[in-house]
Design an enzyme around this catalytic site. Structure first.
Site, short mmCIF file in Angstrom:
data_model
loop_
_atom_site.label_atom_id
_atom_site.label_comp_id
_atom_site.label_asym_id
_atom_site.label_seq_id
_atom_site.Cartn_x
_atom_site.Cartn_y
_atom_site.Cartn_z
N SER A 105 42.77 -8.62 64.83
CA SER A 105 42.14 -7.67 63.89
C SER A 105 40.62 -7.83 63.82
CB SER A 105 42.75 -7.81 62.49
OG SER A 105 44.13 -7.56 62.52
N SER B 132 46.04 -13.10 58.83
CA SER B 132 45.58 -11.81 58.34
C SER B 132 44.06 -11.81 58.20
CB SER B 132 46.22 -11.52 56.97
OG SER B 132 45.60 -10.41 56.37
N ASP C 244 48.08 -1.60 62.08
CA ASP C 244 48.57 -0.58 61.15
C ASP C 244 48.95 0.74 61.84
OD1 ASP C 244 48.44 -2.17 58.93
OD2 ASP C 244 46.48 -1.46 58.28
N ARG D 215 53.52 3.21 55.02
CA ARG D 215 53.42 3.64 56.42
C ARG D 215 54.78 4.00 57.03
NH1 ARG D 215 48.28 3.48 57.02
NH2 ARG D 215 47.02 1.76 56.20
N ARG E 181 54.79 -12.78 49.88
CA ARG E 181 53.75 -12.72 50.92
C ARG E 181 52.85 -13.96 50.81
NH1 ARG E 181 51.33 -6.68 51.16
NH2 ARG E 181 50.46 -7.51 53.10
N SER F 241 40.36 0.63 53.23
CA SER F 241 39.80 -0.63 53.74
C SER F 241 38.32 -0.74 53.40
CB SER F 241 40.00 -0.70 55.26
OG SER F 241 41.35 -0.75 55.60
N ARG G 263 36.47 -3.08 50.17
CA ARG G 263 35.36 -3.99 50.48
C ARG G 263 34.11 -3.61 49.69
NH1 ARG G 263 38.81 -4.18 54.53
NH2 ARG G 263 38.89 -5.98 55.96
N GLY H 4 48.24 -5.78 48.78
CA GLY H 4 47.94 -7.04 49.46
C GLY H 4 46.45 -7.30 49.60
#
Length: 407
Positions: free
Chosen positions: A172, A144, A288, A364, A98, A23, A27, A70
């Site tokens: 989130s 999202s 998650d 996952r 998606r 993550s 970024r 994604g």
């Protein structure tokens, strides 16, 4: 490919070097590109998702396939929409299912030109990059966070910057706070007032930066520690004051008997043997973690009621259905009577033989179910290398505690 898992006790203590956070890595890669930075990011994730981002940003072509990544699809759609040129971005068959319409519509309002190549509202996309003009955008807060983070990161490079007004429930939040914090490292300060995120037009500054270890990956070791009272687990590379929302795994697993202790050697997981009778938890900020905690609770015979799971249906798979299906194979009878919840009241039926766990191309699922081997359950995992999406050396690390995987 299929891995049949076997467990034979090998050690009473283990030290694990966790992978870097994807993550944060993804970024930082985008912010590095937007700041035209000459610096390499230290401790970059070696996950599939991050490799995709890195390959696209270093590519000299105009057509990109992000596979099942994604985050890369959302971040790169926003990034390419402001880079002059004609770009095509596609992905796996699941990626083409998606939704991305909310992000495309938002970018279109800013002046972007984006066309759907196949199905309306879904990848693949044809992007005609051009200068964008900012202002105010209204978006639902329960979408999202990747859509919102994508817009936030390109906002300073847009004429007049951007104000994002989030309506309804905001999910989130930690991921959005992470994005703001990393943008600040690159010299751009955004503000979050009420339901509005305000980001001025500004120039990013190139900085040297590094990536902390992944708290999401740590969750599988919390699971292992919870179901192995005699095993001492030390995790390396985690920060006490982390940007990652999934660092809340500490709080969740305290209810399941795991104390988190920080030292110079790393994070030591201590099993106190004290577990709650039932776990009620709202995963609105840490979706998650839901799969790992659900499997853990079942293996520990702790009934649960989880909410805040609305984004799980649009992940790599419909994770709510996947959990119901695969835990059902192990005899645990779960239900979901709303779009955002998952319930196990303790009902279980006897099963025998080797249980085949389908992973649905979801990393996952593989990592959450593998520790069941510690409890004596005989399982095989289909498509086990899906773990490379976020934790490439997962199976090697499991060998350190006695779980071996044979094809």
């Amino acid at each position: 490919m299929q891995y049949t898992l076997q467990f034979e006790k090998k050690t009473d203590s283990v030290q694990i070097q966790l992978p870097a956070s994807k993550s944060i890595s993804n970024r930082l890669l985008l912010l590095n590109a937007l700041s035209y930075s000459p610096f390499e990011i230290k401790n970059l994730s070696d996950s599939d998702d991050t490799k995709v981002m890195l390959n696209v940003l270093n590519s000299d072509t105009s057509t990109f396939d992000v596979g099942a990544a994604g985050t890369s699809m959302r971040f790169l759609t926003a990034f390419l929409s402001k880079i002059v040129g004609e770009w095509t971005i596609t992905g796996s068959s699941r990626m083409k299912q998606r939704p991305i319409k909310i992000l495309v519509d938002a970018l279109t309002q800013l002046g972007a030109r984006i066309e759907y190549i196949e199905n309306e509202g879904f990848p693949p996309l044809k992007i005609f990059g051009c200068a964008l003009k900012g202002g105010e955008l209204e978006l639902p807060g329960d979408i999202s966070s990747q859509y919102i983070s994508a817009l936030m990161m390109i906002a300073p490079t847009i004429e007049n910057g951007l104000t994002l007004k989030l309506t309804g429930d905001i999910i989130s939040r930690p991921y959005l706070n992470m994005t703001l914090a990393l943008m600040k490292e690159f010299g751009v300060t955004g503000t979050w007032k009420g339901n509005s995120i305000i980001i001025p037009e500004a120039s990013y500054k190139a900085v040297q930066t590094s990536v902390e270890s992944d708290w999401s990956a740590a969750s599988y070791w919390y699971e292992i520690a919870a179901i192995n009272p005699e095993l001492s687990v030390t995790l390396k590379g985690l920060k006490r004051y982390s940007l990652q929302g999934d660092s809340n795994v500490q709080k969740i697993y305290k209810e399941l008997g795991i104390e988190t202790k920080f030292s110079q050697k790393g994070v030591n997981l201590v099993n106190t043997g004290k577990k709650c009778r039932k776990l009620n938890y709202d995963f609105i900020n840490e979706p998650d973690l839901a799969q790992t905690v659900a499997v853990t609770c079942c293996l520990m015979n702790v009934p649960f009621h989880f909410t805040g799971l609305q984004t799980l249906k649009i992940k790599e798979t419909d994770r709510i259905s996947a959990l119901i299906n695969e835990l059902g194979k192990m005899g645990y009878l779960l239900e979901s009577n709303q779009k955002d919840n998952l319930i196990w009241s303790g009902d279980k039926k006897d099963v025998s033989g080797t249980i085949e766990i389908d992973t649905y191309k979801d990393h996952r699922m593989a990592m959450a179910f593998a520790p069941a081997s510690f409890t004596g359950v005989k399982i095989s995992v289909n498509d086990p290398m899906v773990v490379t999406k976020s934790y490439p050396h997962y199976w090697e690390d499991l060998k350190l505690v006695g779980i071996t995987s044979a094809e």
